[in-house]
Write a protein that holds these residues in place. Structure first.
Motif, PDB file in Angstrom:
ATOM      1  N   SER A  87      14.505 170.408  87.702  1.00  0.00           N
ATOM      2  CA  SER A  87      14.999 169.226  88.408  1.00  0.00           C
ATOM      3  C   SER A  87      16.480 169.342  88.724  1.00  0.00           C
ATOM      4  CB  SER A  87      14.730 167.969  87.569  1.00  0.00           C
ATOM      5  OG  SER A  87      13.353 167.752  87.382  1.00  0.00           O
ATOM      6  N   ASN A  90      17.178 171.948  91.653  1.00  0.00           N
ATOM      7  CA  ASN A  90      16.893 171.410  92.983  1.00  0.00           C
ATOM      8  C   ASN A  90      17.876 170.300  93.357  1.00  0.00           C
ATOM      9  OD1 ASN A  90      14.675 173.115  93.402  1.00  0.00           O
ATOM     10  ND2 ASN A  90      13.273 171.693  92.384  1.00  0.00           N
ATOM     11  N   ASP A 146       9.864 173.889  96.122  1.00  0.00           N
ATOM     12  CA  ASP A 146      11.221 173.385  95.925  1.00  0.00           C
ATOM     13  C   ASP A 146      11.836 172.843  97.211  1.00  0.00           C
ATOM     14  OD1 ASP A 146      11.034 174.091  93.282  1.00  0.00           O
ATOM     15  OD2 ASP A 146      12.099 175.995  93.512  1.00  0.00           O
ATOM     16  N   LYS A 149      11.822 169.052  97.505  1.00  0.00           N
ATOM     17  CA  LYS A 149      12.713 168.422  96.520  1.00  0.00           C
ATOM     18  C   LYS A 149      14.169 168.522  96.958  1.00  0.00           C
ATOM     19  CE  LYS A 149       8.813 169.075  94.218  1.00  0.00           C
ATOM     20  NZ  LYS A 149       7.603 169.544  94.924  1.00  0.00           N
ATOM     21  N   SER A 153      16.574 165.367  98.113  1.00  0.00           N
ATOM     22  CA  SER A 153      17.823 165.258  97.369  1.00  0.00           C
ATOM     23  C   SER A 153      19.022 165.291  98.312  1.00  0.00           C
ATOM     24  CB  SER A 153      17.905 166.401  96.353  1.00  0.00           C
ATOM     25  OG  SER A 153      19.129 166.385  95.669  1.00  0.00           O
ATOM     26  N   THR A 218      15.263 164.178  93.777  1.00  0.00           N
ATOM     27  CA  THR A 218      14.431 165.244  93.217  1.00  0.00           C
ATOM     28  C   THR A 218      13.274 164.667  92.412  1.00  0.00           C
ATOM     29  OG1 THR A 218      16.348 166.710  93.116  1.00  0.00           O
ATOM     30  CG2 THR A 218      14.453 167.299  91.773  1.00  0.00           C
TER      31      THR A 218
END
Length: 280
Positions: A87, A90, A146, A149, A153, A218
């Motif tokens: 987490s 990312n 990914d 995410k 983000s 994320t």
């Protein structure tokens, strides 16, 4: 009446560091007091108000859940370390992309009126869209890896930095700009020597919000589909009604939010040492 020479006058400079230390100490004590009050109220709600464990687990149950996920090898798939690393990784990439674009486009809009008129309405339109609603669309575009995410983000981190950069660069005093023109400074020199230092406190205020939003984005993306991450940990705990496990994951995310906020503030104190925010 005799007076001391200027060189023999008692120094006053140490007063400011002592005052800052007292303010930091009082702030730490207040934070500790708030934590004690929160835990006490939590404990009282569970013990005396008989709140069910599936609504509010006991503090000791959350501590046990935390310990079970932390007292393992960092490479263990049963612990919190690998999901937390996924987490944070990312979120960090999304933060860098979103804030970089925010500062770049904010600077362009502040310097060029045409760019401002072209992009500002769309920036506000993008910000007004509910991110939870467009997150599934981003997952479709970028997949369940990914990429989605990082994209969500970056999207959440972008807007606060964009607006704060634009506002800070546009709020420079006209007298400073006139001085740079009288010195025949180029546009880039004016931006680098006057506008950017003036906007730095505004930019760091945006970074302070963006770093938390990046982590939030994320987690939201991980709820929609992922192989690992703290969002996956929360989803799996919810599936088996492990409320203490959910609270443990939330405690970790809250601690990460405080840590990231503190890191940005520390960096601000180092960089914006001339600003009002850095002097507090």
């Amino acid at each position: 009446m005799s007076t001391l020479p200027y060189s023999e006058a008692p120094p006053m400079a140490p007063v400011v560091p002592r005052r800052r230390r007292r303010l930091r100490l009082s702030g730490s004590l207040l934070a500790a007091l708030g934590f004690v009050i929160l835990i006490s109220a939590w404990f009282a709600a569970v013990r005396f108000l008989k709140v069910p464990a599936y609504i509010l687990p006991a503090p000791e149950a959350v501590v046990r859940a935390l310990w079970s996920g932390l007292a393992v090898s960092p490479t263990s798939p049963m612990g919190y370390y690998l999901p937390l690393w996924g987490s944070l990784k990312n979120a960090a990439l999304g933060f860098l992309i979103g804030t970089g674009l925010g500062i770049f486009l904010g600077s362009l809009m502040a310097e060029i009126r045409t760019v401002e008129k072209m992009l500002m309405p769309y920036a506000f339109a993008l910000q007004s869209l509910p991110k939870v609603a467009i997150a599934p669309l981003i997952v479709i575009w970028f997949g369940f890896g990914d990429g989605s995410k990082i994209a969500i983000s970056a999207l959440l981190a972008f807007f606060p930095v964009l607006i704060n950069s634009f506002t800070g660069l546009r709020s420079v005093e006209p007298e400073k700009l006139d001085l740079m023109r009288s010195l025949s400074a180029s546009r880039l020199e004016t931006y680098w020597l006057v506008k950017l230092p003036h906007a730095a406190p505004f930019i760091f205020a945006g970074l302070d919000m963006a770093v938390v939003y990046a982590l939030l984005g994320t987690i939201v993306a991980e709820f929609l589909g992922a192989q690992q991450g703290m969002g996956v940990v929360i989803t799996q705990a919810q599936a088996v009604t492990d409320v203490a496990g959910v609270f443990a994951a939330l405690v970790i995310l809250g601690a990460m939010g405080i840590l990231l906020h503190t890191l940005v503030r520390r960096l601000e104190l180092k960089v914006v040492h001339w600003g009002n925010r850095g002097s507090k």
